[in-house]
Scaffold this motif. Structure first.
Motif, PDB file in Angstrom:
ATOM      1  N   PRO A   2       1.886  16.515 -41.406  1.00 58.25           N
ATOM      2  CA  PRO A   2       2.705  17.187 -40.393  1.00 58.25           C
ATOM      3  C   PRO A   2       2.425  16.624 -39.003  1.00 58.25           C
ATOM      4  N   ASP A   3       3.418  16.747 -38.131  1.00 58.12           N
ATOM      5  CA  ASP A   3       3.249  16.310 -36.746  1.00 58.12           C
ATOM      6  C   ASP A   3       2.176  17.141 -36.072  1.00 58.12           C
ATOM      7  N   THR A   4       1.407  16.498 -35.227  1.00 55.55           N
ATOM      8  CA  THR A   4       0.396  17.225 -34.463  1.00 55.55           C
ATOM      9  C   THR A   4       1.054  17.848 -33.248  1.00 55.55           C
ATOM     10  N   PRO A   5       0.537  18.982 -32.799  1.00 51.89           N
ATOM     11  CA  PRO A   5       1.143  19.627 -31.631  1.00 51.89           C
ATOM     12  C   PRO A   5       0.879  18.839 -30.355  1.00 51.89           C
ATOM     13  N   ILE A   6       1.715  19.099 -29.381  1.00 54.22           N
ATOM     14  CA  ILE A   6       1.605  18.495 -28.055  1.00 54.22           C
ATOM     15  C   ILE A   6       1.011  19.546 -27.124  1.00 54.22           C
ATOM     16  N   LEU A   7       0.027  19.172 -26.357  1.00 49.94           N
ATOM     17  CA  LEU A   7      -0.528  20.068 -25.346  1.00 49.94           C
ATOM     18  C   LEU A   7       0.393  20.024 -24.131  1.00 49.94           C
ATOM     19  N   VAL A   8       0.789  21.176 -23.608  1.00 46.13           N
ATOM     20  CA  VAL A   8       1.706  21.216 -22.462  1.00 46.13           C
ATOM     21  C   VAL A   8       1.158  22.144 -21.381  1.00 46.13           C
ATOM     22  N   SER A   9       1.511  21.822 -20.139  1.00 42.67           N
ATOM     23  CA  SER A   9       1.164  22.716 -19.037  1.00 42.67           C
ATOM     24  C   SER A   9       1.862  24.054 -19.253  1.00 42.67           C
ATOM     25  N   GLY A  87      -8.741  19.011 -28.854  1.00 45.04           N
ATOM     26  CA  GLY A  87      -9.488  18.583 -30.038  1.00 45.04           C
ATOM     27  C   GLY A  87      -9.334  19.538 -31.200  1.00 45.04           C
ATOM     28  N   LEU A  88      -9.416  20.837 -30.914  1.00 44.64           N
ATOM     29  CA  LEU A  88      -9.264  21.839 -31.983  1.00 44.64           C
ATOM     30  C   LEU A  88      -7.887  21.784 -32.626  1.00 44.64           C
ATOM     31  N   MET A  89      -6.865  21.522 -31.819  1.00 39.31           N
ATOM     32  CA  MET A  89      -5.488  21.508 -32.305  1.00 39.31           C
ATOM     33  C   MET A  89      -5.052  20.139 -32.815  1.00 39.31           C
ATOM     34  N   GLY A  90      -5.857  19.129 -32.595  1.00 39.76           N
ATOM     35  CA  GLY A  90      -5.503  17.784 -33.025  1.00 39.76           C
ATOM     36  C   GLY A  90      -4.432  17.137 -32.163  1.00 39.76           C
ATOM     37  N   CYS A  91      -4.330  17.567 -30.905  1.00 43.84           N
ATOM     38  CA  CYS A  91      -3.308  17.012 -30.004  1.00 43.84           C
ATOM     39  C   CYS A  91      -3.650  15.566 -29.650  1.00 43.84           C
ATOM     40  N   ARG A  92      -2.645  14.713 -29.721  1.00 43.56           N
ATOM     41  CA  ARG A  92      -2.819  13.313 -29.333  1.00 43.56           C
ATOM     42  C   ARG A  92      -1.962  12.963 -28.124  1.00 43.56           C
ATOM     43  N   GLU A  93      -1.158  13.940 -27.677  1.00 45.81           N
ATOM     44  CA  GLU A  93      -0.356  13.726 -26.476  1.00 45.81           C
ATOM     45  C   GLU A  93      -0.207  15.028 -25.710  1.00 45.81           C
ATOM     46  N   ALA A  94       0.143  14.866 -24.427  1.00 44.69           N
ATOM     47  CA  ALA A  94       0.303  16.022 -23.551  1.00 44.69           C
ATOM     48  C   ALA A  94       1.474  15.781 -22.611  1.00 44.69           C
ATOM     49  N   VAL A  95       2.154  16.878 -22.253  1.00 46.24           N
ATOM     50  CA  VAL A  95       3.181  16.846 -21.217  1.00 46.24           C
ATOM     51  C   VAL A  95       2.705  17.818 -20.143  1.00 46.24           C
ATOM     52  N   LEU A  96       2.377  17.260 -18.975  1.00 45.39           N
ATOM     53  CA  LEU A  96       1.739  18.040 -17.924  1.00 45.39           C
ATOM     54  C   LEU A  96       2.565  18.036 -16.645  1.00 45.39           C
ATOM     55  N   LYS A  97       2.267  18.980 -15.756  1.00 49.48           N
ATOM     56  CA  LYS A  97       2.996  19.167 -14.504  1.00 49.48           C
ATOM     57  C   LYS A  97       2.744  18.012 -13.528  1.00 49.48           C
ATOM     58  N   ALA A  98       3.808  17.388 -13.117  1.00 49.48           N
ATOM     59  CA  ALA A  98       3.715  16.249 -12.202  1.00 49.48           C
ATOM     60  C   ALA A  98       3.041  16.638 -10.886  1.00 49.48           C
TER      61      ALA A  98
END
Length: 143
Positions: A2-9, A87-98
């Protein structure tokens, strides 16, 4: 696999955590969260800062309020907690506030509190990148 989740702001997901207390959701991020594809996180809140809070910018490697009050410790604590969550969620990418002093990627405000931009990363974005997590901003998604 399954796709890993993305960490987001979290602020981009419409969660009440922006420094000024306003809510400004960014619909593509809200949609990712709704579909279970993203995990919202606010490093400033997890670092112990309230909502609303005084604006901060990066000056000489420190995160400070306009009056010089140093908030670097809170920003570091929040960044470390966010890395732990990634790390706990296995996130390999993030979309954060500019341009945020936590989440900005590639560009932040320069510490003069005059809306002047400078090359650089927020503390959280820098920490994620140092650990191999790809960081983008909402502007990358919009553009």
């Amino acid at each position: 696999m399954p796709d890993t989740p993305i960490l987001v702001s979290a602020c981009l997901a419409g969660i009440h955590c922006r420094y000024n207390g306003e809510v400004e959701p960014f619909e593509p991020v809200v949609d990712l969260v709704r579909r279970g594809r993203a995990v919202p996180f606010c490093p400033e809140v997890f670092g112990g800062l309230p909502t609303p809070r005084n604006p901060c910018e990066i000056r000489d490697g420190r995160v400070v309020e306009a009056d010089g009050t140093d908030r670097t410790a809170e920003y570091r604590r929040g960044a470390e907690e966010g890395l732990r969550l990634a790390g706990l969620m296995g996130c390999r990418e993030a979309v954060l506030k500019a341009r945020s002093p936590s989440c900005g990627s590639g560009e932040v405000f320069d510490g003069t509190f005059t809306s002047t931009r400078a090359a650089g990363d927020g503390l959280f974005a820098r920490l994620l990148k140092a650990h191999g997590i790809v960081v983008r901003t909402e502007e990358d998604l919009a553009g």
